[in-house]
Design a protein around this motif. Structure first.
Motif, PDB file in Angstrom:
ATOM      1  N   GLN A 125      -2.887   6.216   1.004  1.00 36.48           N
ATOM      2  CA  GLN A 125      -3.055   6.157  -0.451  1.00 36.48           C
ATOM      3  C   GLN A 125      -4.433   6.669  -0.863  1.00 36.48           C
ATOM      4  O   GLN A 125      -4.565   7.402  -1.853  1.00 36.48           O
ATOM      5  CB  GLN A 125      -2.854   4.718  -0.939  1.00 36.48           C
ATOM      6  N   TYR A 126      -5.477   6.279  -0.103  1.00 34.23           N
ATOM      7  CA  TYR A 126      -6.828   6.694  -0.484  1.00 34.23           C
ATOM      8  C   TYR A 126      -6.954   8.219  -0.438  1.00 34.23           C
ATOM      9  O   TYR A 126      -7.568   8.826  -1.314  1.00 34.23           O
ATOM     10  CB  TYR A 126      -7.873   6.031   0.425  1.00 34.23           C
ATOM     11  N   ARG A 173      -9.483   4.741  -6.766  1.00 36.09           N
ATOM     12  CA  ARG A 173      -8.819   3.700  -5.970  1.00 36.09           C
ATOM     13  C   ARG A 173      -7.835   3.006  -6.898  1.00 36.09           C
ATOM     14  O   ARG A 173      -8.188   2.628  -8.011  1.00 36.09           O
ATOM     15  CB  ARG A 173      -9.834   2.700  -5.435  1.00 36.09           C
ATOM     16  N   LEU A 178      -2.805   2.109   3.316  1.00 44.14           N
ATOM     17  CA  LEU A 178      -4.083   2.139   2.590  1.00 44.14           C
ATOM     18  C   LEU A 178      -4.817   3.474   2.777  1.00 44.14           C
ATOM     19  O   LEU A 178      -5.156   4.137   1.787  1.00 44.14           O
ATOM     20  CB  LEU A 178      -4.961   0.943   2.968  1.00 44.14           C
TER      21      LEU A 178
END
Lengths: 381, 381
Positions: free
Chosen positions: A264-265, A272, A261
């Protein structure tokens, strides 16, 4: 925003963060092009990654006849060269320990987006890195889950944070006494209760040195004084950190502990993006969050880090270097778990920190600390 | 930003939110000028507030010879006139129940900043209010703690929320059985475990109707479908609500339960201002957060509200009106606690909702629902 393909270089592609970065990239097809991949020793995996992602530039440390990586058509460049290639938009610093320092600086100087998971470069040379980023316009995007949480909480806030609270799982030895810690082994320390991470950071989590390094990292990333950054133990590892604002309001970021997470951010920011492979918090299964203060006495590394951070100058460099060597010694069963903090403490005591250090000062302090740690331990690596 | 004085009108100045708004204003001297104050019955307090804050415009519902409010030099105007005065920048809607509806609309149409604590106007006429706000450029600033939390979490996020989770304390009767609820009194229901609030909202918190109204309010404020808004019981009342984003990351806002924080944020937004009178979270004293699903069977009001919200049109208006009357009946010991939900349910069952209602449709549905609730109960107010 989501329509332009981003060109990435991943330094440390075969490590834990590197592999998870490539998982994210597989989950979000069409968004990224891999321009560069680098590895240390794991040429088996690097060869597979090259075959799959067809990078333009590669680097690897070890040489192995069985791998004809020279036949891949990729250009072999140094880490620093890959990090500053004009075709690269974003450099993912997924290396471990000191290894990423010069490449981070190269990426920052070249004005890249620098997605940084490797905390040591910022701890060792935070002043230089943040100063150079201001000059070049490079953007430093944290991947560490705690710093990603803080970054997410600061989104859209016009003022700096009044205080940062970094959460910590407490590691595998939370609640142990110093006596019990005397006999723990490296394999026990490598079993982290909530996170899948590389070996160095997992051992650092067991000693709480990791949280100390994160305090220093947060200080540089968010320009917050060390004494406005505190640590709270939250064993469920769902709140990844919190920010207090001037009015006393807090914001927290929450998710299951999964590095994909924050990776990815950092890669899709400010967007998002839905990723079905990421685990989603199931509130029907969440019953309790607990909080407790860290045990500074049983886990002295946290205090050592805070002290080194307050001293500043080359202090944090020496902390990092001594810790990196001590962790290696512990993983080789050359020292006990409890000796790790003692070693780092002795090295710090012997060091006269240089304020506002140059890169050369940092390199010299680093070399000295590594040698001195080995000397004190009476060992070689 | 902090240097320009904001001109405020506070509608419902003598109620719980009104009084706390004035506390905030006292704590932050030099930032606000009180242009208008209005009250219902409490003229004693209004007279004191007028003497202290010297507003230009006032309104009060009841007349009392003992108060020479006509001698204050203030201009007596209607709520709607005060809400739309050119000299007023921000209108605080601190009224209770239906009372704030027309004034909210007037403030919205006049393009004001509308800081809204009174949830019924949005529940009854959310479609009209949000549509008119788009036309006039009025900004609706939530004061309700849950909606302030969501708003704070959405700061700087370029995409709408994927999901909103409203937290609820569970009220004074959390864990009670339906049988136990049969015998609870109004004075028990008015003892809220964590919040100091007005009577109507405190009774609504005990039935969980309040949380149902908040779902509808959140739907209009943040343009999120009803089925993407859920409720979780968090008895400590420190997490005030949470937002889930497209990537599965959650953000939460935390503070001790004190309405002055969300009031202040709505007034100083986007700035955050230190206020020594606001209680600060002491993490050394916080040990546990717990979470549990709401008990839809024992507290049927929550389901009634969700159903009315999904039906839409004049459904939520009728829900609001029937609830307002039923709460009054319960506070006068005219009906039992458990009869409250039954009454609202029966009124809703009898109503044929009008889709995309005009203000007139809403007023008619409101009148009908009030009369029908009294008729069903066989009482008068």
């Amino acid at each position: 925003m989501g329509n332009s393909v981003k060109n990435l270089a991943i330094l440390g592609a075969t490590g834990s963060i590197g592999r998870q970065t490539l998982q994210v990239i597989r989950s979000l097809p069409g968004r990224f092009r891999i321009m560069g991949l680098t590895a240390g020793q794991n040429l088996d995996l690097l060869a597979k990654q090259i075959a799959e992602f067809q990078p333009k530039f590669i680097y690897y440390q070890s040489v192995n006849k069985h791998h004809k990586l020279t036949d891949t058509g990729c250009e072999f460049l140094s880490l620093e060269e890959i990090a500053s290639q004009p075709e690269v938009d974003t450099v993912v610093i997924a290396t471990s320990g000191k290894a990423g320092l010069l490449a981070t600086l190269a990426a920052v100087r070249a004005g890249k987006n620098v997605a940084i998971a490797n905390k040591e470069p910022l701890v060792m040379a935070g002043e230089i890195i943040t100063r150079e980023a201001k000059v070049s316009g490079a953007r430093i995007l944290p991947i560490d889950s705690e710093h990603s949480a803080v970054w997410q909480c600061l989104n859209g806030e016009p003022q700096p944070p009044a205080r940062i609270i970094l959460t910590a799982s407490g590691g595998p030895f939370r609640g142990y006494s110093t006596q019990e810690l005397n006999n723990v082994t490296a394999s026990q320390a490598l079993k982290h209760p909530s996170w899948q991470m590389g070996k160095k950071v997992t051992i650092d989590s067991a000693t709480l040195m990791n949280k100390g390094l994160e305090i220093i990292e947060a200080h540089w990333l968010f320009n917050v004084p060390i004494d406005k950054i505190s640590v709270i133990i939250h064993p469920q590892s769902i709140i990844h950190s919190m920010v207090e604002f001037a009015d006393g309001s807090f914001k927290a970021q929450l998710s299951y502990p999964d590095m994909r997470l924050p990776i990815q951010y950092a890669l899709t920011y400010p967007e998002r993006v839905p990723n079905p492979e990421l685990p989603k918090l199931e509130w029907s299964k969440i019953k309790t969050f607990t909080f407790e203060p860290p045990d500074f006495t049983t886990f002295p590394c946290l205090k050592l880090a805070i002290k080194a951070a307050k001293t500043g100058g080359t202090g944090p460099t020496v902390l990092c270097a001594a810790d990196e060597v001590a962790v290696e010694l512990f993983m080789k069963d050359a020292i006990k778990f409890t000796e790790l903090a003692c070693l780092v403490k002795q090295v710090l005591q012997e060091h006269k920190p240089i304020p506002n250090p140059t890169l050369e000062d940092i390199m010299q302090a680093d070399n000295w600390a590594r040698e001195y740690t080995l000397k004190l331990a009476g060992k070689k690596i």
